[in-house]
Scaffold this motif. Structure first.
Motif, PDB file in Angstrom:
ATOM      1  N   TYR A 660       0.836  -1.196   0.000  1.00  0.00           N
ATOM      2  CA  TYR A 660       0.000   0.000   0.000  1.00  0.00           C
ATOM      3  C   TYR A 660       0.871   1.246   0.000  1.00  0.00           C
ATOM      4  N   SER A 661       0.251   2.358  -0.363  1.00  0.00           N
ATOM      5  CA  SER A 661       0.899   3.661  -0.283  1.00  0.00           C
ATOM      6  C   SER A 661      -0.137   4.684   0.156  1.00  0.00           C
ATOM      7  N   LEU A 662       0.302   5.641   0.973  1.00  0.00           N
ATOM      8  CA  LEU A 662      -0.558   6.708   1.483  1.00  0.00           C
ATOM      9  C   LEU A 662       0.113   8.047   1.192  1.00  0.00           C
ATOM     10  N   ASN A 663      -0.663   9.018   0.717  1.00  0.00           N
ATOM     11  CA  ASN A 663      -0.128  10.336   0.396  1.00  0.00           C
ATOM     12  C   ASN A 663      -1.081  11.415   0.900  1.00  0.00           C
ATOM     13  N   TYR A 664      -0.496  12.519   1.355  1.00  0.00           N
ATOM     14  CA  TYR A 664      -1.311  13.629   1.859  1.00  0.00           C
ATOM     15  C   TYR A 664      -0.635  14.945   1.501  1.00  0.00           C
ATOM     16  N   LEU A 665      -1.444  15.928   1.084  1.00  0.00           N
ATOM     17  CA  LEU A 665      -0.974  17.285   0.802  1.00  0.00           C
ATOM     18  C   LEU A 665      -1.942  18.280   1.417  1.00  0.00           C
ATOM     19  N   ASN A 666      -1.385  19.285   2.104  1.00  0.00           N
ATOM     20  CA  ASN A 666      -2.206  20.365   2.653  1.00  0.00           C
ATOM     21  C   ASN A 666      -1.606  21.695   2.239  1.00  0.00           C
ATOM     22  N   VAL A 667      -2.442  22.566   1.689  1.00  0.00           N
ATOM     23  CA  VAL A 667      -2.033  23.922   1.316  1.00  0.00           C
ATOM     24  C   VAL A 667      -2.976  24.900   1.997  1.00  0.00           C
ATOM     25  N   HIS A 668      -2.427  25.924   2.625  1.00  0.00           N
ATOM     26  CA  HIS A 668      -3.267  26.956   3.217  1.00  0.00           C
ATOM     27  C   HIS A 668      -2.567  28.297   3.061  1.00  0.00           C
ATOM     28  N   SER A 669      -3.355  29.354   2.967  1.00  0.00           N
ATOM     29  CA  SER A 669      -2.791  30.669   2.666  1.00  0.00           C
ATOM     30  C   SER A 669      -3.241  31.702   3.681  1.00  0.00           C
ATOM     31  N   ASP A 670      -2.628  32.865   3.602  1.00  0.00           N
ATOM     32  CA  ASP A 670      -3.034  33.999   4.441  1.00  0.00           C
ATOM     33  C   ASP A 670      -4.486  34.343   4.163  1.00  0.00           C
ATOM     34  N   GLU A 671      -5.180  34.803   5.199  1.00  0.00           N
ATOM     35  CA  GLU A 671      -6.577  35.263   5.130  1.00  0.00           C
ATOM     36  C   GLU A 671      -7.519  34.157   4.643  1.00  0.00           C
ATOM     37  N   ASN A 672      -7.055  32.897   4.700  1.00  0.00           N
ATOM     38  CA  ASN A 672      -7.876  31.761   4.262  1.00  0.00           C
ATOM     39  C   ASN A 672      -8.410  31.935   2.841  1.00  0.00           C
ATOM     40  N   VAL A 673      -7.590  32.567   1.999  1.00  0.00           N
ATOM     41  CA  VAL A 673      -7.995  32.717   0.605  1.00  0.00           C
ATOM     42  C   VAL A 673      -8.034  31.348  -0.075  1.00  0.00           C
ATOM     43  N   LEU A 674      -7.033  30.532   0.181  1.00  0.00           N
ATOM     44  CA  LEU A 674      -6.945  29.222  -0.457  1.00  0.00           C
ATOM     45  C   LEU A 674      -6.696  28.148   0.583  1.00  0.00           C
ATOM     46  N   GLY A 675      -7.405  27.046   0.446  1.00  0.00           N
ATOM     47  CA  GLY A 675      -7.158  25.861   1.259  1.00  0.00           C
ATOM     48  C   GLY A 675      -7.343  24.619   0.413  1.00  0.00           C
ATOM     49  N   ARG A 676      -6.409  23.704   0.523  1.00  0.00           N
ATOM     50  CA  ARG A 676      -6.511  22.483  -0.282  1.00  0.00           C
ATOM     51  C   ARG A 676      -6.024  21.306   0.532  1.00  0.00           C
ATOM     52  N   ASN A 677      -6.780  20.209   0.456  1.00  0.00           N
ATOM     53  CA  ASN A 677      -6.381  18.942   1.065  1.00  0.00           C
ATOM     54  C   ASN A 677      -6.512  17.854   0.018  1.00  0.00           C
ATOM     55  N   ARG A 678      -5.436  17.104  -0.165  1.00  0.00           N
ATOM     56  CA  ARG A 678      -5.454  16.003  -1.128  1.00  0.00           C
ATOM     57  C   ARG A 678      -5.047  14.722  -0.408  1.00  0.00           C
ATOM     58  N   TYR A 679      -5.883  13.702  -0.559  1.00  0.00           N
ATOM     59  CA  TYR A 679      -5.633  12.404   0.059  1.00  0.00           C
ATOM     60  C   TYR A 679      -5.580  11.356  -1.052  1.00  0.00           C
ATOM     61  N   SER A 680      -4.623  10.473  -0.968  1.00  0.00           N
ATOM     62  CA  SER A 680      -4.607   9.368  -1.932  1.00  0.00           C
ATOM     63  C   SER A 680      -4.130   8.104  -1.236  1.00  0.00           C
ATOM     64  N   ILE A 681      -4.679   7.002  -1.671  1.00  0.00           N
ATOM     65  CA  ILE A 681      -4.311   5.703  -1.129  1.00  0.00           C
ATOM     66  C   ILE A 681      -4.227   4.725  -2.288  1.00  0.00           C
ATOM     67  N   GLY A 682      -3.164   3.963  -2.305  1.00  0.00           N
ATOM     68  CA  GLY A 682      -2.999   2.937  -3.324  1.00  0.00           C
ATOM     69  C   GLY A 682      -2.843   1.581  -2.671  1.00  0.00           C
ATOM     70  N   LEU A 683      -3.550   0.603  -3.189  1.00  0.00           N
ATOM     71  CA  LEU A 683      -3.501  -0.763  -2.677  1.00  0.00           C
ATOM     72  C   LEU A 683      -3.163  -1.706  -3.822  1.00  0.00           C
ATOM     73  N   ALA A 684      -2.350  -2.691  -3.550  1.00  0.00           N
ATOM     74  CA  ALA A 684      -2.022  -3.703  -4.557  1.00  0.00           C
ATOM     75  C   ALA A 684      -1.992  -5.063  -3.876  1.00  0.00           C
ATOM     76  N   TYR A 685      -2.488  -6.047  -4.595  1.00  0.00           N
ATOM     77  CA  TYR A 685      -2.590  -7.394  -4.024  1.00  0.00           C
ATOM     78  C   TYR A 685      -2.286  -8.403  -5.121  1.00  0.00           C
ATOM     79  N   GLN A 686      -1.415  -9.334  -4.817  1.00  0.00           N
ATOM     80  CA  GLN A 686      -1.073 -10.397  -5.754  1.00  0.00           C
ATOM     81  C   GLN A 686      -1.269 -11.736  -5.062  1.00  0.00           C
ATOM     82  N   PRO A 687      -2.508 -12.259  -5.110  1.00  0.00           N
ATOM     83  CA  PRO A 687      -2.794 -13.502  -4.384  1.00  0.00           C
ATOM     84  C   PRO A 687      -2.113 -14.718  -4.994  1.00  0.00           C
ATOM     85  N   THR A 688      -1.842 -14.687  -6.303  1.00  0.00           N
ATOM     86  CA  THR A 688      -1.135 -15.779  -6.960  1.00  0.00           C
ATOM     87  C   THR A 688      -0.083 -15.167  -7.881  1.00  0.00           C
TER      88      THR A 688
END
Length: 882
Positions: A660-688
């Motif tokens: 698995y992989s987990l990623n997170y990004l947070n951006v915030h600015s003065d006066e709360n003009v811009l706010g961004r949250n990015r979440y990502s998760i990757g899963l991989a499975y190889q049963p055979t």
């Protein structure tokens, strides 16, 4: 310009000053070049993966591999040995990979170029230019893979697909591999005895250990340049490759019928034929030809929305343009900017049909490539050469008129694309000097006044390495020149890439009489890439306001000068806690050609590869004094709010069955003009060993009080209208591959995508460069703006700015909810080496959903309730090889 000279001085001073102050904790080690001397074979072995025939007795074994990862310079967990021999047409390689625990050998099946499981890579620098190499990979399961390596190991391109033969076998001692590589698939000169760069890399997958025949310390800047040597190839006959590959495609499309539209009846069937050919002009130069190329089985582009108005870069996936792309590549600055962007060739037409009420049109989706030729390769004396010539057809929309008659309307002119590239190595392969030239010529025939009649670009690039390649100086300088009608050149001046019309810009202005435009750009960089623990670099990038590359290149924006500096410290000796780690600091300053400071950015990051092979990366950064000449899309220079950001990622050991992989990004600015949250998760499975499943999800929430909406001319002057957007975006990508054997696989790709933007708190620009956001804009109050439904049933916002009960102006409701579904099921069978059979089912839909719905409801509507378009195709290729 003084600020350019000052920025360049700072960058060079930073690099030179670092040279004098470097603290080296690991001494450079002299590594002697290893040599393997081969012989001509006496008998021809059978390539079945079993190294048990007398034929292999013609040459000796070589061994003594040294660990590269994780603990460089130490003996590997298990040793490897190999033999190399040849005849007039083939190079033969036998490999014995010892393993004391053969039951733990990972025999993972995958598609070609899957590179999964235990494997061995044979690295052949047949040019012996110490910068490029051909890599042949075989896994313990017998899966083959190939890569072309350039930039001395910094670029590995798996698009190269030669014809060769291999097999593998697992036994009680480990596993064995046999390879048979045609000399026609390699490139080399005419010397009586060939001397090639040569190395072998082995990966023990379960412990993520890599070992090399020729040791290369981790602090060494180069990789291909540090390979050992293969001797003994004497009097090789001239190998002029000849391959012809015709194809046939049967395609059936099923889609929702449109009432009254004779071109959308619900289904279509077509047959397509084409031909690819590869001709070896010499041992080291190849001519590729294609007639009516087909790209039907290529995976669709991912969903994306551009809220900033700039074009989106999509990677090339068409085989003809992907193969040998490194030769034609000319990235001249930062980002994706390039003098050659092959997606321009065969693009969607520039125009749409001009329809009257009641008329229907059958419009082409792409410009047909009538033919293309590519001459490329590298000579023994260090010349890399590439010439590409492509012609796309006149494209017409067929229009059914109200009375039943038909007419044609041209939507794209006949266009010729030409690219020439050359690069020369010298100074014992430690330096190179290169050049590129591109030309786009259109047959406008008195039509298409909005398009350039001709566009040219050119550039030179250079690199010099010294002190065992630890230090480097490289860069490039480019130029562009476009010609066309006064209308076309004015459109170019006003496009979002330039915006010469913006108020307050004293160094650019729109000239409606111009019929040409010339610009320049480039990059100069100096730094340290190897030796010890420190790495650093600094330099300058520039793009003049007049630069234009987008006829056959990719250029996002212009009017920019960037000074940058980076420094890293690496820990490369494993401990009980980690395998390796590093920290990095970056600094960047942006100006425009008027001398305005537009951004000052600082970033710090650190990454660590833990002893269990998990990975962690964290970082932070800040932007100060940030301005944009393009934000208001022709309006005055705009001040962005200062912002700060943090990011983090964590990934598990890729050798595990579940990862698995987990990623997170947070951006915030003065006066709360811009706010961004990015979440990502990757899963991989190889049963055979045969089945691999991966699932990736990304969710992004953006809140921006200053999202551009539109610009209007009013009695009070020009109004640049902004709004508070809440933009939610979700992408989910599912892939699975089931491999019956190395040559037969079933692959599935599915991706729903949705982006929903809802606006509120509209405002207009007051003082674009004011320090506070509340001074930069004026907000409409409830008495000045209201949402109404117009006569067509769509929603608009009516503005009474002066509150006199009379509408002053209006603009469309900018809310949106765009959804897209893409799926692709491919059965691929390589029935003989180089010849393939594809069965493809592609299903997709694109549409707009209700902005009041949730993201999950929007996706459900698009996936289950929106009528989709289905494409079924069968493609057969056969490769004739001499």
């Amino acid at each position: 310009m003084k600020f350019i000279h000052f920025s360049l001085f700072l960058s060079i001073f930073f690099a030179l000053n670092s040279v004098t102050q470097e603290l080296t904790v690991a001494e450079d080690i002299f590594i002697e070049k290893r040599i393997y001397t081969t012989n001509k074979l006496e008998k021809v072995p059978v390539i079945d993966g079993l190294v048990n025939e007398d034929a292999w007795d013609a040459v000796p074994w070589s061994s003594d591999f040294v660990e590269r990862v994780p603990d460089e310079g130490t003996p590997p967990l298990y040793q490897t040995k190999f033999k190399v021999m040849y005849d007039d047409k083939y190079l033969y390689i036998a490999i014995r990979a010892y393993d004391g625990e053969p039951d733990l050998i990972e025999k993972r099946l995958s598609r070609r170029d899957g590179f999964a499981g235990d494997r061995v890579n044979v690295i052949i620098d047949s040019y012996h230019d110490k910068r490029t190499a051909f890599v042949f990979t075989t896994t313990a399961a017998g899966v083959k893979g190939e890569e072309f390596v350039s930039e001395n190991g910094n670029n590995w391109d798996d698009s190269w697909n030669p014809v060769w033969y291999t097999d593998a076998n697992v036994d009680e001692k480990g596993y064995t591999i046999e390879m048979k590589i045609p000399f026609s698939q390699l490139r080399f000169g005419k010397a009586k005895e060939q001397i090639w760069g040569f190395n072998i890399n082995r990966t023990i997958f379960r412990v993520q250990e890599r070992s090399l025949w020729q040791r290369i310390p981790n602090n060494q800047a180069g990789f291909i340049s540090e390979a050992g040597e293969l001797h003994g190839l004497v009097d090789l006959p001239s190998q002029k490759q000849l391959e012809i590959q015709p194809y046939t495609v049967l395609q059936y499309d099923n889609y929702p019928a449109e009432a009254g539209n004779p071109f959308r009846t619900g289904s279509d069937f077509k047959v397509n034929l084409g031909l690819d050919a590869k001709i070896g002009v010499t041992n080291d130069l190849t001519l590729d030809l294609t007639v009516n190329p087909d790209f039907g089985q290529v995976e669709a582009d991912p969903g994306a929305i551009a809220l900033d108005g700039f074009q989106i870069f999509f990677r090339e996936q068409r085989p003809f343009f992907v193969e040998n792309r490194n030769i034609f590549d000319f990235q001249f600055a930062n980002g994706q900017d390039n003098l050659f962007y092959s997606r321009r060739i065969g693009r969607n037409p520039h125009r749409s049909a001009n329809l009257q009420e009641g008329e229907f049109a059958n419009e082409p989706l792409n410009s047909r490539i009538l033919g293309a030729a590519k001459f490329s390769g590298k000579t023994q004396d260090g010349w890399s050469l590439g010439v590409l010539e492509t012609v796309t057809a006149n494209e017409f929309a067929e229009i059914r008129e109200v009375d039943g008659d038909t007419r044609e309307e041209i939507v794209e002119p006949l266009t010729n694309f030409f690219v020439a590239r050359a690069q020369k190595d010298f100074n014992e392969r430690n330096s190179f000097l290169g050049a590129i030239f591109t030309a786009t010529n259109r047959s406008l025939g008195g039509n298409f006044n909005e398009l350039h009649k001709a566009a040219y670009s050119g550039g030179i690039d250079f690199q010099h390495n010294w002190k065992n390649r630890d230090y480097f100086l490289d860069g490039n300088v480019i130029f562009s020149h476009v010609l066309g009608s006064a209308e076309a050149i004015e459109r170019t001046q006003r496009s979002i890439t330039r915006l010469f019309q913006r108020p307050g810009a004293t160094h650019v202005a729109v000239d409606p009489t111009r019929t040409s435009l010339s610009g320049s750009g480039g990059r100069v960089e100096l730094g340290k890439a190897g030796g010890g623990n420190w790495r650093y670099n600094g330099g300058v990038i520039w793009r003049s306001p007049e630069l234009e590359l987008n006829d056959v290149g990719f250029l996002r924006n212009t009017d920019e000068v960037i000074q940058f500096a980076n420094a890293s410290y690496l820990w490369q000796i494993p401990t009980e806690t980690y395998r390796n780690a590093g920290v990095n600091l970056e600094q960047l300053t942006e100006y425009d050609f008027q001398g305005n400071l537009n951004r000052l950015r600082f970033e710090g990051s650190g990454d660590i590869n833990w002893i269990n092979n998990a990975r962690t990366r964290i970082g932070f950064g800040a932007n100060f004094k940030r301005f944009s000449n393009f934000f208001l899309r022709g309006g005055p220079r705009w001040r962005r709010a200062n912002s700060r950001y943090v990011f983090a990622s964590f990934g598990s050991d890729n050798s595990k069955i579940f990862r698995y992989s987990l990623n997170y990004l947070n951006v915030h600015s003065d006066e709360n003009v811009l706010g961004r949250n990015r979440y990502s998760i990757g899963l991989a499975y190889q049963p055979t060993d045969a089945l691999n499943i991966s699932f990736e999800n990304e969710f992004e929430i953006t809140k921006d009080r200053s999202q551009y909406v539109t610009a209007l001319d009013t009695q009070e002057g020009r109004r640049y209208i902004l709004g508070n957007i809440k933009n939610d975006q979700f992408t989910s990508t599912l892939r699975f591959t089931y491999s019956i054997n190395p040559d037969f696989s079933i692959q599935f790709y599915g991706q729903p995508f949705i982006s929903r933007g809802r606006f509120s708190n509209f405002n207009f620009v007051n003082e674009a460069t004011a320090e506070k956001f509340t001074d930069r804009v004026n907000f409409y109050d409830e008495n000045q703006i209201q949402e109404v439904t117009n006569t067509s049933g769509s929603s608009i916002f009516s503005v009474d700015e002066n509150r006199d009960q009379i509408e002053d102006y209006s603009f469309n409701n900018p809310n949106f909810s765009f959804a897209q579904l893409q799926t692709n099921l491919v059965v691929r069978w390589e029935y003989i080496p180089g010849s393939e059979l594809f069965f493809v089912w592609a299903r997709g839909s694109v549409g707009n959903t209700n902005t009041r719905d949730s993201l999950s409801d929007g996706i459900r509507e698009q996936v289950f309730n929106t009528p989709a378009e289905d494409t079924f195709l069968i493609k057969a290729t056969y490769r004739f090889v001499r």
